[in-house]
Design a protein around this motif. Sequence first.
Motif, PDB file in Angstrom:
ATOM      1  N   ILE A 159       0.837  -1.137   0.184  1.00 34.86           N
ATOM      2  CA  ILE A 159      -0.124   0.045  -0.195  1.00 34.86           C
ATOM      3  C   ILE A 159       0.945   1.215   0.101  1.00 34.86           C
ATOM      4  CG2 ILE A 159      -1.808  -1.178   1.205  1.00 34.86           C
ATOM      5  CD1 ILE A 159      -1.188   0.152   3.522  1.00 34.86           C
ATOM      6  N   ASP A 160       0.393   2.427  -0.521  1.00 33.26           N
ATOM      7  CA  ASP A 160       1.142   3.764  -0.493  1.00 33.26           C
ATOM      8  C   ASP A 160       0.084   4.788  -0.534  1.00 33.26           C
ATOM      9  OD1 ASP A 160       3.422   5.085  -0.285  1.00 33.26           O
ATOM     10  OD2 ASP A 160       4.319   4.298  -1.982  1.00 33.26           O
ATOM     11  N   PHE A 161       0.619   5.800  -0.163  1.00 34.81           N
ATOM     12  CA  PHE A 161      -0.346   7.207  -0.222  1.00 34.81           C
ATOM     13  C   PHE A 161       0.466   8.351  -0.728  1.00 34.81           C
ATOM     14  CE2 PHE A 161      -1.578   4.397   3.283  1.00 34.81           C
ATOM     15  CZ  PHE A 161      -3.049   4.434   3.334  1.00 34.81           C
ATOM     16  N   PHE A 162      -0.019   9.022  -1.408  1.00 34.74           N
ATOM     17  CA  PHE A 162       0.523  10.318  -1.932  1.00 34.74           C
ATOM     18  C   PHE A 162      -0.630  11.467  -1.653  1.00 34.74           C
ATOM     19  CE2 PHE A 162       1.338   6.849  -4.698  1.00 34.74           C
ATOM     20  CZ  PHE A 162       2.706   6.852  -4.553  1.00 34.74           C
ATOM     21  N   SER A 163      -0.109  12.848  -1.570  1.00 38.45           N
ATOM     22  CA  SER A 163      -0.986  13.979  -1.489  1.00 38.45           C
ATOM     23  C   SER A 163      -0.332  15.064  -2.182  1.00 38.45           C
ATOM     24  CB  SER A 163      -1.306  14.176   0.156  1.00 38.45           C
ATOM     25  OG  SER A 163      -0.093  14.597   0.715  1.00 38.45           O
ATOM     26  N   CYS A 164      -1.266  16.018  -2.713  1.00 38.22           N
ATOM     27  CA  CYS A 164      -0.887  17.120  -3.181  1.00 38.22           C
ATOM     28  C   CYS A 164      -1.664  18.132  -3.199  1.00 38.22           C
ATOM     29  CB  CYS A 164      -0.694  17.065  -4.750  1.00 38.22           C
ATOM     30  SG  CYS A 164      -1.923  16.432  -5.562  1.00 38.22           S
ATOM     31  N   HIS A 165      -1.516  19.525  -3.760  1.00 35.23           N
ATOM     32  CA  HIS A 165      -2.387  20.441  -3.671  1.00 35.23           C
ATOM     33  C   HIS A 165      -2.655  20.868  -2.322  1.00 35.23           C
ATOM     34  CE1 HIS A 165      -3.959  20.276  -8.188  1.00 35.23           C
ATOM     35  NE2 HIS A 165      -2.575  20.184  -7.905  1.00 35.23           N
ATOM     36  N   ASN A 166      -1.653  21.019  -1.403  1.00 36.49           N
ATOM     37  CA  ASN A 166      -1.811  21.395  -0.023  1.00 36.49           C
ATOM     38  C   ASN A 166      -2.882  20.196   0.714  1.00 36.49           C
ATOM     39  OD1 ASN A 166      -0.842  23.724   0.219  1.00 36.49           O
ATOM     40  ND2 ASN A 166      -2.446  24.935  -0.600  1.00 36.49           N
ATOM     41  N   ARG A 167      -2.518  18.925   0.283  1.00 38.14           N
ATOM     42  CA  ARG A 167      -3.034  17.797   0.826  1.00 38.14           C
ATOM     43  C   ARG A 167      -4.805  17.631   0.609  1.00 38.14           C
ATOM     44  NH1 ARG A 167       0.126  15.010   4.507  1.00 38.14           N
ATOM     45  NH2 ARG A 167       2.219  16.200   5.173  1.00 38.14           N
ATOM     46  N   GLU A 168      -5.117  18.525  -0.211  1.00 33.96           N
ATOM     47  CA  GLU A 168      -6.575  18.441  -0.724  1.00 33.96           C
ATOM     48  C   GLU A 168      -6.750  17.133  -1.541  1.00 33.96           C
ATOM     49  OE1 GLU A 168      -8.638  20.091   0.406  1.00 33.96           O
ATOM     50  OE2 GLU A 168      -8.077  22.276   1.275  1.00 33.96           O
ATOM     51  N   ILE A 169      -5.772  16.797  -2.188  1.00 34.36           N
ATOM     52  CA  ILE A 169      -6.098  15.494  -3.107  1.00 34.36           C
ATOM     53  C   ILE A 169      -5.211  14.366  -2.802  1.00 34.36           C
ATOM     54  CG2 ILE A 169      -5.997  14.511  -5.538  1.00 34.36           C
ATOM     55  CD1 ILE A 169      -6.985  17.470  -6.416  1.00 34.36           C
ATOM     56  N   THR A 170      -5.682  13.352  -2.474  1.00 35.39           N
ATOM     57  CA  THR A 170      -4.900  12.238  -1.823  1.00 35.39           C
ATOM     58  C   THR A 170      -4.968  10.761  -2.841  1.00 35.39           C
ATOM     59  OG1 THR A 170      -5.528  12.994   0.538  1.00 35.39           O
ATOM     60  CG2 THR A 170      -4.803  10.803  -0.159  1.00 35.39           C
ATOM     61  N   ASP A 171      -3.859  10.351  -3.438  1.00 31.75           N
ATOM     62  CA  ASP A 171      -3.699   9.223  -4.227  1.00 31.75           C
ATOM     63  C   ASP A 171      -3.496   8.146  -3.217  1.00 31.75           C
ATOM     64  OD1 ASP A 171      -4.203  10.936  -6.117  1.00 31.75           O
ATOM     65  OD2 ASP A 171      -2.592  10.381  -7.418  1.00 31.75           O
ATOM     66  N   PHE A 172      -4.188   6.993  -3.362  1.00 33.04           N
ATOM     67  CA  PHE A 172      -3.590   5.553  -2.396  1.00 33.04           C
ATOM     68  C   PHE A 172      -3.540   4.401  -3.475  1.00 33.04           C
ATOM     69  CE2 PHE A 172      -8.222   5.721  -2.205  1.00 33.04           C
ATOM     70  CZ  PHE A 172      -8.619   4.192  -2.348  1.00 33.04           C
ATOM     71  N   ILE A 173      -2.748   3.597  -3.064  1.00 25.16           N
ATOM     72  CA  ILE A 173      -2.547   2.334  -3.935  1.00 25.16           C
ATOM     73  C   ILE A 173      -2.903   1.124  -2.940  1.00 25.16           C
ATOM     74  CG2 ILE A 173      -0.948   0.921  -5.246  1.00 25.16           C
ATOM     75  CD1 ILE A 173       0.476   3.480  -5.959  1.00 25.16           C
ATOM     76  N   LEU A 174      -3.502   0.171  -3.435  1.00 23.91           N
ATOM     77  CA  LEU A 174      -3.579  -1.307  -2.563  1.00 23.91           C
ATOM     78  C   LEU A 174      -3.071  -2.136  -3.861  1.00 23.91           C
ATOM     79  CD1 LEU A 174      -5.620  -2.542   0.187  1.00 23.91           C
ATOM     80  CD2 LEU A 174      -4.900  -3.822  -1.783  1.00 23.91           C
ATOM     81  N   GLY A 175      -2.023  -2.986  -3.720  1.00 26.23           N
ATOM     82  CA  GLY A 175      -1.784  -3.943  -4.664  1.00 26.23           C
ATOM     83  C   GLY A 175      -1.554  -5.396  -3.881  1.00 26.23           C
ATOM     84  N   ASP A 176      -1.894  -6.346  -4.858  1.00 30.03           N
ATOM     85  CA  ASP A 176      -1.627  -7.840  -4.282  1.00 30.03           C
ATOM     86  C   ASP A 176      -0.598  -8.616  -5.504  1.00 30.03           C
ATOM     87  OD1 ASP A 176      -1.667 -10.057  -3.086  1.00 30.03           O
ATOM     88  OD2 ASP A 176      -3.702 -10.139  -3.101  1.00 30.03           O
ATOM     89  N   VAL A 177       0.313  -8.983  -4.947  1.00 34.00           N
ATOM     90  CA  VAL A 177       1.149  -9.724  -6.056  1.00 34.00           C
ATOM     91  C   VAL A 177       0.775 -11.539  -5.894  1.00 34.00           C
ATOM     92  CG1 VAL A 177       3.676 -10.563  -6.855  1.00 34.00           C
ATOM     93  CG2 VAL A 177       3.240  -8.363  -5.825  1.00 34.00           C
TER      94      VAL A 177
END
Length: 595
Positions: free
Chosen positions: A239-257
């Motif tokens: 899993i991972d998290f990213f934020s931008c635009h003063n933390r107003e927009i948040t991207d997240f990832i959940l993956g399974d190999v």
Amino acid sequence: MPLPLFPHNRQILLAGALIFLFPAALAACILPFRDPVVCVSAIAALLATAGLILFLLHSAIYDLFPLNHPAFISFAEKEETIILLLDRRAGRICYAGPKAADYFSPSVKTGAAVGLLLDGFSPDDRESLLAELTRVRQGQMSRINEVRLVRPDSIEAWLSIRIDGIRSGGNLKRIVFVCRDVTARREAQLRLVKAREYEVEVGARIQQSLLLGQPDLSYPGLQIGAFSLPSQRIDGDFIDFFSCHNREITDFILGDVMGKGVPAALLGAAARTELMRSRLSNPYNDSLAPLDTIIARAETNLSAQLQRLNSFVTLIYGRVDRPRRLFEFIDCGHTSIIHYDAETRHCWRLKGSSMPLGFTDSQDFRRYIINLNAGDIIFTYSDGITEAVNGEGELFGEERLMHLVRSSAGLSTEELLEKIKRITFAYSAGNFRDDVTGIAIKIEQRKDELETKKETAVFPRKLEALREIRSFSREQVRHSVEGSEESGTDLCDTLELAVGEAASNILRHQQGENGRELTITVRSSLEWIAVTLEYHGNAYDWYKVPDPNVTRYQQSGYGLYLMQSSMDSVTLAEGEDDLLRLVMLKKLPGPGEDL
């Protein structure tokens, strides 16, 4: 061998009553009552006859469920078997077996209210048992539940409970609880769990370092939480998290190999790193790269390696745009996303149509967008949760998970995740087949909320309502759109076409649901407009419908193609109790932009 309705000796007694006592009593009553002895004899004969007949009728009713049969008594007295018989309305206990007193309070006995029986269980288990009672009364197949209670002697016990209905002529007569004490097995399983705790702890530390990013706690307007329990020392969930635009927009990832152990973990670390690199290599300057661009760039660098290793990666890439109240995602063959809608208090399964990374060299990734409201919850998880298995071999499943999220919607994300961990861990006795990973995002109320307009209408499930549906959608879009008359007219035509095609498909292909209604909600802001259609019907995989061949004429098959061509996103979600939701969303042009 089933018992006859009247055992042989009762037939003889009843025949004797009818042949001798009743005629004698009737004859005595007809005679003049000059002799007191005759009078008393007549009354006594009548009373004896009536009492005997009532006794025999009661015995006959009792024998409809032969509780006095030696075979039943032997079964009911078996060790670790508790039998409870309820009336058809599940209001009273008709029979409590000999072992019931060992597990339930003394008030749980024949004639007692069923509520006294359920009070011995925890609130979560009580809710599950009530749901099973409802299923049985509705004629559905019962499921085995393993629940925990504290016995009268203060010893904690585990019971495996199966609830079944006794029917005659298609009508429910009685409800039977068959309970087995599985405490010894559960305790043995828990001892094995404790023996694995050190390995799991070490694996969790390694996975935490290599694969699991943690969300920042300071996202404005959002609560975000995450957890992961590896099934082995180390596995391939990331899993991972990213934020931008003063933390107003948040991207997240959940993956399974695909796979387990160190090879899966190394591939997971590589996939996570490649997605991060793809996101940072952004040619869009200050604006965010589209989700499909990010994943396509990562797939280009990963596919050859994955195919060479005969492996693949399932993935959810999500983006929460808090100011615009939108959730956008791409699903690459992963488990469903659960969306709890705080307004309707329904849970929905969101599913995409892209393939896992590594299946092909390249593919077109389709984005899906839905609008959000304060109180909504987005829960993304790995299949280790839904594929958790209890002692009877039954999967935890998506239905239980949706019910758990909906019933816990008032909790914070940390409390919700802790509850999910606790319940799935107890369900499987900690014996997970796969990694258990989850991300929960809850939308909080903010003072600077984006203003939205909302209108809802309910229409009959008849084709004759199509004209009214098109008129409603056009009117609501006209009120929602700001800009030139030409752009407003174009948008009205676009929305009317999409809504008309969607409603027409629902009304034509759900013929078995004519008695129910179609609810349409139009919600809009300055930046988007969304049309939601909710209805009861059969689940239908819209994403497997091929695009029509526009080079030649065909009579049908244009509906979904027209909707997807007209809108920025078309998302079909399954809910509980055969409820379906279709969300069509169109982003509105800004000043000076084309529609």
